[in-house]
Design a protein around this motif. Structure first.
Motif, PDB file in Angstrom:
ATOM      1  N   VAL A 144      45.402  53.348  31.927  1.00  0.00           N
ATOM      2  CA  VAL A 144      45.573  52.378  30.842  1.00  0.00           C
ATOM      3  C   VAL A 144      46.369  51.194  31.380  1.00  0.00           C
ATOM      4  O   VAL A 144      47.590  51.172  31.331  1.00  0.00           O
ATOM      5  CB  VAL A 144      46.305  53.018  29.640  1.00  0.00           C
ATOM      6  CG1 VAL A 144      46.390  52.046  28.481  1.00  0.00           C
ATOM      7  CG2 VAL A 144      45.612  54.306  29.232  1.00  0.00           C
ATOM      8  N   ARG A 145      45.652  50.216  31.908  1.00  0.00           N
ATOM      9  CA  ARG A 145      46.300  49.057  32.505  1.00  0.00           C
ATOM     10  C   ARG A 145      45.307  47.935  32.684  1.00  0.00           C
ATOM     11  O   ARG A 145      44.114  48.112  32.491  1.00  0.00           O
ATOM     12  CB  ARG A 145      46.922  49.425  33.854  1.00  0.00           C
ATOM     13  CG  ARG A 145      45.882  49.785  34.906  1.00  0.00           C
ATOM     14  CD  ARG A 145      46.421  49.924  36.280  1.00  0.00           C
ATOM     15  NE  ARG A 145      46.953  48.659  36.735  1.00  0.00           N
ATOM     16  CZ  ARG A 145      47.858  48.544  37.695  1.00  0.00           C
ATOM     17  NH1 ARG A 145      48.313  49.592  38.301  1.00  0.00           N
ATOM     18  NH2 ARG A 145      48.304  47.370  38.066  1.00  0.00           N
ATOM     19  N   ARG A 146      45.803  46.805  33.109  1.00  0.00           N
ATOM     20  CA  ARG A 146      44.958  45.686  33.504  1.00  0.00           C
ATOM     21  C   ARG A 146      44.986  45.660  35.034  1.00  0.00           C
ATOM     22  O   ARG A 146      46.033  45.782  35.642  1.00  0.00           O
ATOM     23  CB  ARG A 146      45.496  44.385  32.925  1.00  0.00           C
ATOM     24  CG  ARG A 146      44.558  43.223  33.119  1.00  0.00           C
ATOM     25  CD  ARG A 146      44.931  42.023  32.287  1.00  0.00           C
ATOM     26  NE  ARG A 146      44.735  42.229  30.863  1.00  0.00           N
ATOM     27  CZ  ARG A 146      43.587  42.064  30.210  1.00  0.00           C
ATOM     28  NH1 ARG A 146      42.501  41.716  30.884  1.00  0.00           N
ATOM     29  NH2 ARG A 146      43.517  42.250  28.912  1.00  0.00           N
ATOM     30  N   TRP A 147      43.806  45.516  35.641  1.00  0.00           N
ATOM     31  CA  TRP A 147      43.662  45.506  37.089  1.00  0.00           C
ATOM     32  C   TRP A 147      43.541  44.065  37.580  1.00  0.00           C
ATOM     33  O   TRP A 147      43.169  43.184  36.830  1.00  0.00           O
ATOM     34  CB  TRP A 147      42.416  46.302  37.492  1.00  0.00           C
ATOM     35  CG  TRP A 147      42.428  47.706  37.005  1.00  0.00           C
ATOM     36  CD1 TRP A 147      41.871  48.174  35.846  1.00  0.00           C
ATOM     37  CD2 TRP A 147      43.014  48.840  37.632  1.00  0.00           C
ATOM     38  NE1 TRP A 147      42.077  49.524  35.731  1.00  0.00           N
ATOM     39  CE2 TRP A 147      42.781  49.965  36.814  1.00  0.00           C
ATOM     40  CE3 TRP A 147      43.729  49.024  38.815  1.00  0.00           C
ATOM     41  CZ2 TRP A 147      43.220  51.235  37.134  1.00  0.00           C
ATOM     42  CZ3 TRP A 147      44.166  50.292  39.135  1.00  0.00           C
ATOM     43  CH2 TRP A 147      43.914  51.380  38.308  1.00  0.00           C
ATOM     44  N   ASP A 184      40.931  39.466  35.367  1.00  0.00           N
ATOM     45  CA  ASP A 184      41.770  40.664  35.507  1.00  0.00           C
ATOM     46  C   ASP A 184      41.378  41.649  34.399  1.00  0.00           C
ATOM     47  O   ASP A 184      41.832  41.513  33.264  1.00  0.00           O
ATOM     48  CB  ASP A 184      43.257  40.300  35.398  1.00  0.00           C
ATOM     49  CG  ASP A 184      43.735  39.433  36.552  1.00  0.00           C
ATOM     50  OD1 ASP A 184      43.082  39.430  37.608  1.00  0.00           O
ATOM     51  OD2 ASP A 184      44.766  38.769  36.391  1.00  0.00           O
ATOM     52  N   PRO A 185      40.507  42.629  34.708  1.00  0.00           N
ATOM     53  CA  PRO A 185      39.949  43.493  33.672  1.00  0.00           C
ATOM     54  C   PRO A 185      40.842  44.674  33.300  1.00  0.00           C
ATOM     55  O   PRO A 185      41.671  45.121  34.089  1.00  0.00           O
ATOM     56  CB  PRO A 185      38.659  44.000  34.319  1.00  0.00           C
ATOM     57  CG  PRO A 185      39.042  44.139  35.764  1.00  0.00           C
ATOM     58  CD  PRO A 185      39.954  42.946  36.032  1.00  0.00           C
ATOM     59  N   THR A 186      40.624  45.186  32.102  1.00  0.00           N
ATOM     60  CA  THR A 186      41.217  46.466  31.702  1.00  0.00           C
ATOM     61  C   THR A 186      40.296  47.560  32.242  1.00  0.00           C
ATOM     62  O   THR A 186      39.154  47.291  32.651  1.00  0.00           O
ATOM     63  CB  THR A 186      41.295  46.584  30.169  1.00  0.00           C
ATOM     64  OG1 THR A 186      39.959  46.590  29.648  1.00  0.00           O
ATOM     65  CG2 THR A 186      42.117  45.463  29.555  1.00  0.00           C
ATOM     66  N   SER A 187      40.760  48.786  32.200  1.00  0.00           N
ATOM     67  CA  SER A 187      39.910  49.913  32.630  1.00  0.00           C
ATOM     68  C   SER A 187      38.653  49.982  31.774  1.00  0.00           C
ATOM     69  O   SER A 187      37.554  50.227  32.285  1.00  0.00           O
ATOM     70  CB  SER A 187      40.695  51.224  32.533  1.00  0.00           C
ATOM     71  OG  SER A 187      41.741  51.225  33.474  1.00  0.00           O
ATOM     72  N   GLU A 188      38.783  49.771  30.472  1.00  0.00           N
ATOM     73  CA  GLU A 188      37.624  49.812  29.577  1.00  0.00           C
ATOM     74  C   GLU A 188      36.607  48.725  29.936  1.00  0.00           C
ATOM     75  O   GLU A 188      35.401  48.967  29.893  1.00  0.00           O
ATOM     76  CB  GLU A 188      38.063  49.687  28.119  1.00  0.00           C
ATOM     77  CG  GLU A 188      38.848  50.890  27.608  1.00  0.00           C
ATOM     78  CD  GLU A 188      38.109  52.223  27.750  1.00  0.00           C
ATOM     79  OE1 GLU A 188      36.879  52.256  27.597  1.00  0.00           O
ATOM     80  OE2 GLU A 188      38.783  53.226  28.041  1.00  0.00           O
ATOM     81  N   GLN A 189      37.081  47.550  30.308  1.00  0.00           N
ATOM     82  CA  GLN A 189      36.164  46.482  30.707  1.00  0.00           C
ATOM     83  C   GLN A 189      35.430  46.840  32.001  1.00  0.00           C
ATOM     84  O   GLN A 189      34.247  46.536  32.147  1.00  0.00           O
ATOM     85  CB  GLN A 189      36.916  45.163  30.866  1.00  0.00           C
ATOM     86  CG  GLN A 189      37.352  44.572  29.543  1.00  0.00           C
ATOM     87  CD  GLN A 189      38.273  43.374  29.713  1.00  0.00           C
ATOM     88  OE1 GLN A 189      39.208  43.409  30.511  1.00  0.00           O
ATOM     89  NE2 GLN A 189      38.003  42.318  28.961  1.00  0.00           N
TER      90      GLN A 189
END
Length: 139
Positions: free
Chosen positions: A123-126, A52-57
């Motif tokens: 700004v969230r985890r997907w 479950d990635p962050t936007s930055e990841q």
């Protein structure tokens, strides 16, 4: 996925070309203007990750895969060109600042008969089951 960017249509015309169950009220030409240029073909690539990635990841994953960051126009033209494609597609374009000040990006959610063109917090985890979309660079 191949899409055509450019042309003379407005955001409202592109959105209206496809049937939706829900379209976020802020998806307008004022907030997400389309380029009024000569039409060009672009190739979009959708991929998933096993966490479950962050936007930055996801942005780092785009770079690792040699893909460019999509634009909001890529998202709108994908939504129009592939109305039957199933899944939850995330377009991490340059975020739009909502009236409350939060950065948001376009998503296309297709689950059975439900079709949404929405906005989600940048700004969230997907979720790992989502499809993240990048652009294959021109050679």
């Amino acid at each position: 996925f191949r899409i055509t960017r450019g042309g003379k249509r407005t955001t409202e015309e592109v959105v209206a070309a496809t049937k939706h169950t829900f379209v976020n009220e802020y998806i307008t030409s004022a907030n997400f203007p389309l380029t009024n240029t000569t039409e060009e073909t672009r190739e979009l690539v959708a991929f998933q990750v096993d966490y479950d990635p962050t936007s930055e990841q996801v942005l780092m994953e785009l770079e690792k895969r040699g893909l460019e960051r999509p634009t909001h126009e890529d998202a709108l033209k994908f939504d129009e060109a592939y109305p039957e494609e199933k899944g939850f597609f995330v377009f991490l374009h340059k975020p739009w600042l909502s009236p409350g000040g939060g950065p948001r990006v376009l998503v296309a959610d297709r689950d059975g008969a439900y079709r949404e063109l929405g906005l989600r917090w940048f700004v969230r985890r997907w979720r790992r089951r989502y499809w993240f979309v990048g652009v294959r660079p021109r050679k």
